[in-house]
Design a protein around this motif. Structure first.
Motif, PDB file in Angstrom:
ATOM      1  N   VAL A 110      46.158  73.104 107.812  1.00  0.00           N
ATOM      2  CA  VAL A 110      45.295  72.166 107.900  1.00  0.00           C
ATOM      3  C   VAL A 110      44.476  71.903 106.491  1.00  0.00           C
ATOM      4  N   ASP A 111      44.282  73.105 105.671  1.00  0.00           N
ATOM      5  CA  ASP A 111      43.583  72.921 104.542  1.00  0.00           C
ATOM      6  C   ASP A 111      44.432  72.301 103.200  1.00  0.00           C
ATOM      7  N   ILE A 112      45.740  72.899 103.447  1.00  0.00           N
ATOM      8  CA  ILE A 112      46.451  72.696 102.049  1.00  0.00           C
ATOM      9  C   ILE A 112      47.947  72.035 102.708  1.00  0.00           C
ATOM     10  N   VAL A 113      48.412  70.913 102.070  1.00  0.00           N
ATOM     11  CA  VAL A 113      49.789  70.768 102.408  1.00  0.00           C
ATOM     12  C   VAL A 113      50.497  70.946 101.280  1.00  0.00           C
ATOM     13  N   ASN A 114      51.271  71.922 101.690  1.00  0.00           N
ATOM     14  CA  ASN A 114      52.212  72.519 100.492  1.00  0.00           C
ATOM     15  C   ASN A 114      53.749  72.001 100.752  1.00  0.00           C
ATOM     16  N   SER A 115      54.337  71.923  99.691  1.00  0.00           N
ATOM     17  CA  SER A 115      55.792  71.654  99.609  1.00  0.00           C
ATOM     18  C   SER A 115      56.640  72.543  98.504  1.00  0.00           C
ATOM     19  N   ASN A 116      57.675  72.965  98.719  1.00  0.00           N
ATOM     20  CA  ASN A 116      58.501  73.789  97.857  1.00  0.00           C
ATOM     21  C   ASN A 116      59.710  72.846  97.418  1.00  0.00           C
ATOM     22  N   PHE A 117      60.112  73.104  96.142  1.00  0.00           N
ATOM     23  CA  PHE A 117      61.043  72.406  95.325  1.00  0.00           C
ATOM     24  C   PHE A 117      61.888  73.460  94.453  1.00  0.00           C
ATOM     25  N   ASP A 118      62.935  73.057  94.162  1.00  0.00           N
ATOM     26  CA  ASP A 118      63.767  73.533  93.192  1.00  0.00           C
ATOM     27  C   ASP A 118      63.589  73.015  91.841  1.00  0.00           C
ATOM     28  N   ASP A 119      63.252  72.008  91.732  1.00  0.00           N
ATOM     29  CA  ASP A 119      63.099  71.252  90.531  1.00  0.00           C
ATOM     30  C   ASP A 119      61.805  70.790  90.195  1.00  0.00           C
ATOM     31  N   LEU A 120      61.193  70.995  88.968  1.00  0.00           N
ATOM     32  CA  LEU A 120      59.991  70.485  88.443  1.00  0.00           C
ATOM     33  C   LEU A 120      59.820  68.921  88.664  1.00  0.00           C
ATOM     34  N   GLU A 121      60.749  68.197  88.109  1.00  0.00           N
ATOM     35  CA  GLU A 121      60.407  66.768  88.319  1.00  0.00           C
ATOM     36  C   GLU A 121      60.216  66.411  89.656  1.00  0.00           C
ATOM     37  N   GLN A 122      60.990  67.004  90.627  1.00  0.00           N
ATOM     38  CA  GLN A 122      60.901  66.577  92.121  1.00  0.00           C
ATOM     39  C   GLN A 122      59.267  66.926  92.746  1.00  0.00           C
ATOM     40  N   ALA A 123      59.039  68.367  92.274  1.00  0.00           N
ATOM     41  CA  ALA A 123      57.648  68.328  92.828  1.00  0.00           C
ATOM     42  C   ALA A 123      56.453  67.508  92.173  1.00  0.00           C
ATOM     43  N   ARG A 124      56.688  67.067  90.920  1.00  0.00           N
ATOM     44  CA  ARG A 124      55.788  66.125  90.157  1.00  0.00           C
ATOM     45  C   ARG A 124      55.711  64.777  90.938  1.00  0.00           C
ATOM     46  N   SER A 125      56.944  64.539  91.423  1.00  0.00           N
ATOM     47  CA  SER A 125      57.057  63.109  92.158  1.00  0.00           C
ATOM     48  C   SER A 125      56.514  62.988  93.545  1.00  0.00           C
ATOM     49  N   TRP A 126      56.639  64.399  93.985  1.00  0.00           N
ATOM     50  CA  TRP A 126      56.033  64.461  95.551  1.00  0.00           C
ATOM     51  C   TRP A 126      54.462  64.492  95.203  1.00  0.00           C
ATOM     52  N   LEU A 127      54.049  65.169  94.295  1.00  0.00           N
ATOM     53  CA  LEU A 127      52.332  64.988  93.973  1.00  0.00           C
ATOM     54  C   LEU A 127      51.804  63.775  93.818  1.00  0.00           C
ATOM     55  N   ARG A 128      52.938  62.708  92.840  1.00  0.00           N
ATOM     56  CA  ARG A 128      52.384  61.466  92.640  1.00  0.00           C
ATOM     57  C   ARG A 128      52.293  60.750  94.063  1.00  0.00           C
ATOM     58  N   SER A 129      53.092  61.083  95.088  1.00  0.00           N
ATOM     59  CA  SER A 129      53.078  60.189  96.299  1.00  0.00           C
ATOM     60  C   SER A 129      51.863  60.595  97.156  1.00  0.00           C
ATOM     61  N   GLN A 130      51.219  61.749  96.662  1.00  0.00           N
ATOM     62  CA  GLN A 130      50.220  62.062  97.630  1.00  0.00           C
ATOM     63  C   GLN A 130      48.857  61.240  97.478  1.00  0.00           C
ATOM     64  N   PRO A 131      48.098  61.016  98.493  1.00  0.00           N
ATOM     65  CA  PRO A 131      46.693  60.442  98.414  1.00  0.00           C
ATOM     66  C   PRO A 131      45.793  60.926  97.251  1.00  0.00           C
ATOM     67  N   LYS A 132      45.236  60.004  96.609  1.00  0.00           N
ATOM     68  CA  LYS A 132      44.149  60.443  95.657  1.00  0.00           C
ATOM     69  C   LYS A 132      42.777  60.856  96.370  1.00  0.00           C
ATOM     70  N   ILE A 133      42.810  62.194  97.095  1.00  0.00           N
ATOM     71  CA  ILE A 133      41.578  62.571  97.749  1.00  0.00           C
ATOM     72  C   ILE A 133      40.783  63.238  96.585  1.00  0.00           C
ATOM     73  N   ARG A 134      39.691  63.034  96.519  1.00  0.00           N
ATOM     74  CA  ARG A 134      38.700  63.838  95.494  1.00  0.00           C
ATOM     75  C   ARG A 134      37.783  64.842  96.353  1.00  0.00           C
ATOM     76  N   PRO A 135      37.367  65.869  95.775  1.00  0.00           N
ATOM     77  CA  PRO A 135      36.652  66.782  96.661  1.00  0.00           C
ATOM     78  C   PRO A 135      35.453  65.849  96.813  1.00  0.00           C
ATOM     79  N   GLY A 136      35.012  66.270  98.612  1.00  0.00           N
ATOM     80  CA  GLY A 136      33.937  65.397  98.873  1.00  0.00           C
ATOM     81  C   GLY A 136      34.210  63.817  99.649  1.00  0.00           C
ATOM     82  N   GLY A 137      35.542  64.030  99.656  1.00  0.00           N
ATOM     83  CA  GLY A 137      35.996  62.579 100.385  1.00  0.00           C
ATOM     84  C   GLY A 137      37.059  61.693  99.422  1.00  0.00           C
ATOM     85  N   LEU A 138      37.402  60.579  99.993  1.00  0.00           N
ATOM     86  CA  LEU A 138      38.639  59.474  99.486  1.00  0.00           C
ATOM     87  C   LEU A 138      37.924  59.080  98.131  1.00  0.00           C
TER      88      LEU A 138
END
Length: 138
Positions: A110-138
């Motif tokens: 519930v606190d953290i969405v974690n995803s595992n990857f074998d490749d650094l670029e895949q990990a970066r791509s996944w992070l870019r696809s996540q919402p831009k949530i800032r501390p304290g809200g959207l």
């Protein structure tokens, strides 16, 4: 941008995915590991992000005492600072993979969405696809 650089770890700001990028380069334990994680958390707070990129491909096994500190001390502070999305580039070593799996098994989905990857670029791509949530809200 490099924020912290030691033989075992480099902490970067990855502009491409708006994340703190922890590039673990070798086995490390105790105070050195904690100092690196603290440096990452300082950068995380300064950048007001919600994204973390853990490149642990070259990390060795994590001692039980260090796992406990990460779960009981570091993760609660990181979550309180706004950590919501973590991409993990998994270790090559089977023993290190078990350590990372053990650490992440204690983190509430519930606190953290974690995803595992074998490749650094895949990990970066996944992070870019996540919402831009800032501390304290959207």
């Amino acid at each position: 941008m490099i924020h912290f650089d030691e033989p075992w770890l480099t902490v970067h700001w990855d502009e491409s995915c708006q994340a703190v990028w922890m590039e673990w380069k070798s086995y490390v334990e105790g105070d050195d590991a904690r100092r690196g994680l603290e440096a990452g958390l300082v950068l995380f707070q300064r950048k007001h992000t919600s994204r973390w990129l853990a490149d642990v491909r070259l990390l060795g096994p994590v001692r039980q005492v260090d796992q406990q500190w990460i779960n009981r001390d570091w993760f609660p502070r990181a979550i309180a600072a706004g950590l919501r999305f973590m991409a993990t580039v998994v270790p090559k070593s089977a023993i290190a993979r078990m350590s990372v799996k053990q650490i992440m098994s204690k983190v509430n989905d519930v606190d953290i969405v974690n995803s595992n990857f074998d490749d650094l670029e895949q990990a970066r791509s996944w992070l870019r696809s996540q919402p831009k949530i800032r501390p304290g809200g959207l």
